[in-house]
Design an enzyme around this catalytic site. Structure first.
Site, short mmCIF file in Angstrom:
data_model
loop_
_atom_site.label_atom_id
_atom_site.label_comp_id
_atom_site.label_asym_id
_atom_site.label_seq_id
_atom_site.Cartn_x
_atom_site.Cartn_y
_atom_site.Cartn_z
N ALA A 67 -33.04 -22.64 -12.86
CA ALA A 67 -34.22 -22.04 -13.49
C ALA A 67 -33.76 -20.76 -14.20
O ALA A 67 -34.29 -19.67 -13.98
CB ALA A 67 -35.33 -21.76 -12.49
N LEU A 68 -32.76 -20.94 -15.05
CA LEU A 68 -32.04 -19.79 -15.62
C LEU A 68 -32.90 -18.94 -16.54
O LEU A 68 -33.78 -19.43 -17.24
CB LEU A 68 -30.82 -20.31 -16.40
N GLY A 85 -26.03 -10.28 -9.18
CA GLY A 85 -26.98 -9.31 -9.75
C GLY A 85 -27.36 -8.25 -8.73
O GLY A 85 -27.60 -8.56 -7.57
N ASP A 106 -30.63 -8.62 -6.38
CA ASP A 106 -30.64 -9.04 -4.98
C ASP A 106 -29.63 -8.15 -4.24
O ASP A 106 -28.56 -8.60 -3.85
CB ASP A 106 -30.28 -10.52 -4.88
N SER A 135 -36.97 -12.78 -12.88
CA SER A 135 -36.81 -13.62 -11.69
C SER A 135 -37.44 -14.98 -11.98
O SER A 135 -38.45 -15.06 -12.69
CB SER A 135 -37.52 -12.98 -10.50
N GLY A 161 -31.37 -12.86 -16.92
CA GLY A 161 -30.67 -12.18 -15.82
C GLY A 161 -29.42 -12.96 -15.45
O GLY A 161 -28.32 -12.40 -15.36
N HIS A 162 -29.57 -14.28 -15.28
CA HIS A 162 -28.41 -15.13 -14.96
C HIS A 162 -27.39 -15.09 -16.10
O HIS A 162 -26.19 -15.00 -15.89
CB HIS A 162 -28.85 -16.59 -14.76
P1 AMP Z 1 -30.60 -16.98 -8.09
O1 AMP Z 1 -30.51 -18.16 -8.98
O2 AMP Z 1 -31.95 -16.38 -7.97
O3 AMP Z 1 -29.93 -17.22 -6.75
O4 AMP Z 1 -29.72 -15.84 -8.78
C1 AMP Z 1 -28.38 -16.06 -9.14
C2 AMP Z 1 -27.74 -14.75 -9.49
O5 AMP Z 1 -28.44 -14.15 -10.59
C3 AMP Z 1 -27.79 -13.73 -8.34
O6 AMP Z 1 -26.57 -13.04 -8.27
C4 AMP Z 1 -28.92 -12.84 -8.75
O7 AMP Z 1 -28.84 -11.53 -8.21
C5 AMP Z 1 -28.75 -12.81 -10.27
N1 AMP Z 1 -29.98 -12.37 -10.91
C6 AMP Z 1 -31.23 -12.85 -10.69
N2 AMP Z 1 -32.13 -12.15 -11.40
C7 AMP Z 1 -31.43 -11.21 -12.08
C8 AMP Z 1 -31.80 -10.16 -12.99
N3 AMP Z 1 -33.06 -9.95 -13.33
N4 AMP Z 1 -30.81 -9.40 -13.50
C9 AMP Z 1 -29.51 -9.60 -13.16
N5 AMP Z 1 -29.10 -10.56 -12.30
C10 AMP Z 1 -30.05 -11.35 -11.78
#
Ligand code: AMP
Length: 280
Positions: free
Chosen positions: A32-33, A148, A151, A186, A36-37
């Site tokens: 669900a990119l 990121g 988290d 997010s 941020g990703h």
């Molecule tokens: P997730 O798919 O939510 O597990 O996130 C994967 C990676 O993307 C993790 O290292 C998160 O901290 C990072 N991440 C998620 N949201 C953001 C954001 N808004 N800015 C920077 N990194 C992010």
């Protein structure tokens, strides 16, 4: 972009590139990119890496089955975004490939950091995160892994994991990407109503005010002012707001740069848990 589903193929492909002198930059995600990703991948590219992203919705880190079922899965759109930024390798395994016959379940002793803050609200969550990241690091063998700051507690957990298992992976923590109103990006933001999403910038504004307040107010008073301000918004409930040592996550009574102070919060709006934090 090379898209692979099996651990064995991923390890082999990466070995090939390592043998040709490439530095491996890894970004683990649950898909669900959003930007941020993508910012993590861009950093890996800037650092000259062969970039590897994994997309795997890890059941072990969900303590709430409903949350797992509700987690958005948008693989086609994700692949389009990754192709656009020219990611080198996408690993999108199924559960069998991660936790099947090659997986050795074991006790990972993370200590106190596992049970504070998010760990208190979501028992078992960080153990699940540690298990999947350990498995992914074993498959990918990254030189650098990008996480990121959003988290924040997760980055502390991952650094501990690297130390415990002597991974030769450098952990790079990247800044929080935000929507135009300041709301931290997010995948969960999609679950907010349109008006809540528009208003939710107040979380970051409150953290910025807190950062100023701690310069001239006692920490406890500044913290209470921030909590009151967050809760003053209709429909918003502060689950926690803590000022902690950024290395140990222990609550701070006073500020000093040597303690790497950071304010961490979770605010619930429309029943969606929104995480944010700021270095003080
Ligand atoms: P997730 O798919 O939510 O597990 O996130 C994967 C990676 O993307 C993790 O290292 C998160 O901290 C990072 N991440 C998620 N949201 C953001 C954001 N808004 N800015 C920077 N990194 C992010």
């Amino acid at each position: 972009m090379n898209i692979l589903r099996y651990a064995h193929d991923v390890s082999q492909t990466i070995e090939y590139h390592k043998n040709r002198g490439k530095k491996i930059g890894f970004v683990p995600t649950m898909g669900a990119l959003h930007q941020g990703h993508i910012s993590l991948l861009k950093q890996a590219k800037t650092d000259g890496c062969f970039t590897v992203m994994s997309i795997f919705v890890n059941p072990k880190q969900f303590n709430d089955k409903k949350d797992l079922d509700l987690y958005p899965r948008t693989l086609d759109a994700d692949i389009a975004m990754l192709t656009d930024i020219d990611n080198d390798l996408l690993y999108c395994p199924d559960e069998q490939d991660i936790y099947g016959q090659d997986y050795r379940d074991e006790i990972i002793t993370l200590g106190k950091i596992e049970h504070l803050l998010e760990g208190k609200m979501r028992p078992g969550h960080f153990l699940g995160v540690a298990k999947v990241v350990k498995r992914l690091f074993e498959i990918v063998g990254p030189d650098v892994a990008y996480f990121g700051q959003k988290d924040f507690q997760q980055t502390v957990i991952i650094k501990k994991l690297v130390e415990l298992y002597h991974f030769k992976t450098h952990i790079e923590v990247c800044p929080i990407m935000r929507e135009s109103n300041g709301l931290a990006m997010s995948s969960r933001n999609e679950r907010l109503s349109e008006s809540s999403r528009k208003q939710a910038g107040f979380i970051y504004q409150t953290l910025q005010t807190l950062k100023q307040d701690v310069q001239h107010m006692p920490l406890s008073a500044a913290k209470q002012k921030a909590i009151d301000s967050l809760n003053a918004h209709a429909g918003s409930i502060t689950e926690y707001l803590e000022i902690v040592n950024g290395n140990t996550l222990e609550t701070l009574d006073y500020l000093s740069p040597a303690l790497h102070p950071v304010a961490l919060t979770v605010v619930k709006i429309d029943n969606v848990r929104l995480l944010d934090n700021i270095y003080l």
